[in-house]
Design an enzyme around this catalytic site. Sequence first.
Site, short mmCIF file in Angstrom:
data_model
loop_
_atom_site.label_atom_id
_atom_site.label_comp_id
_atom_site.label_asym_id
_atom_site.label_seq_id
_atom_site.Cartn_x
_atom_site.Cartn_y
_atom_site.Cartn_z
N CYS A 85 45.51 50.75 -67.63
CA CYS A 85 44.76 49.67 -67.21
C CYS A 85 43.48 49.43 -67.62
O CYS A 85 42.81 50.16 -67.66
CB CYS A 85 44.52 50.07 -65.55
SG CYS A 85 43.29 48.73 -64.65
N CYS B 233 40.26 48.79 -65.69
CA CYS B 233 39.88 50.16 -64.80
C CYS B 233 39.10 50.84 -66.06
O CYS B 233 38.24 51.42 -65.69
CB CYS B 233 41.15 50.83 -64.68
SG CYS B 233 42.11 50.13 -63.65
N ASP B 234 39.65 51.26 -67.51
CA ASP B 234 38.95 52.22 -68.05
C ASP B 234 38.54 51.72 -69.46
O ASP B 234 38.11 52.67 -70.18
CB ASP B 234 40.42 53.29 -68.53
CG ASP B 234 40.89 53.68 -67.29
OD1 ASP B 234 40.13 54.21 -66.52
OD2 ASP B 234 42.24 54.06 -67.15
#
Length: 313
Positions: free
Chosen positions: A134, A137-138
Site C-alpha cells: 500500500c 499507507c506507507d
Amino acid sequence: MEHIKCLIIGSGPAGYTAAIYASRANIAPVVYAGLQPGGQLTTTTEVENFPGYPEGVQGPELMEDLRKQAERFGAQVRDAVITEANLDAKPYVFKDDSGNELIADTVIIATGATAKYLGLSDEEKYRGMGVSACATCDGFFYRKKVVAVVGGGDTACEEALYLSGLASKVYLIVRKPFLRASKVMQERVFKNEKIEVLFEHNTLGLFGENGVEGAHLVKRLGEADEERYDIAIDGFFLAIGHQPNSTLFKKWVNTDQMGFILTQGNTQATNVEAVFAAGDVCDPVYRQGIVAAGSGCKAAMEAERYLSEHELI
C-alpha cells in the site's frame, strides 16, 4: 443453536467499527475475528493517517484499541473463524471452526481482502521492514528515498506516480514487455522523470541487514540474453492486486469479476436481505482503514434499522 441478532464476520477497522455502533444500538453483536484478528493493519508498523493519533500509532496497537472500544460497549469478540454459511433463508445459518452452529438475523461481512504477493520468502522476511502492498499507507516513510513498484496495470502505475511525489526515484518492475495500464496512465508514467520502467524483469529476491536495501532482478528470464543484477532500493511495493475474502458467500452474494462484494447504491446492503458488507471485501478502489471504518459504521446502522423495522429488537 445460538441465536444472534447481528453477526459480524471479520475484525479489521470495518468489523470493529460496526461492532462499536451495533453495541451502542443495543443489538448485542457477536464478532468472529477470523484467521487474522485485527485484519491487514496488524501486519503494518507505523500508521500515521488514521484520525485521532497525531503522533502515529503501531498497526497492532490501533486494532487493539478498536477491539477494546467495541468490547467496552458490550460486543462479544471471538477469536474464531466462520467456516460454513447458508444464506438460503432467514435467519441465516452458520458454523464456526469449533463446530458450533448459530443463526443470525442480520449479517455484516467484513472479511477484508488479501494483497497478492510474488511468493518470495523475502517478502515475509521484510514485511513491515521495507515491503508493503500500500503506497498510500506507507509511502510517506520513503521521502527522498529509492523505491520499487512491482506490477504493470493501472494500480501499479498509480502507485508509482504517487510514490514519485515522495521518493527520489521509483523503479517500476514489469514482467511483460509492455504495460497493461490505460493509455493515459502509461503516458503519465513515461513522462515522469523520476520513474524508470524495467520491462521484462522479474524479482528473484530482496536483501538487506535491518530492512530492504536492494533487490535481485533478472531480465528476460530463460532467454539466451538473460541478465541478472541487483538494484539498491529502500522500499519494495507490491501492486499486483488484492484478493477479496468473499469465497464463503459467493453462492448467494453478488460480486464483481474480481470477487469484491457489490453493495446497493450508497448503502452497505448486498443483494441478500439483511446481509451487509463493509471494508475491503467490497472496496476495490480505496482500501484505507478510515474508509473501511466508515463503511462499518454504515453497515451497523443499516443492520439496526433492519432489525427495528422487522420488530426483531
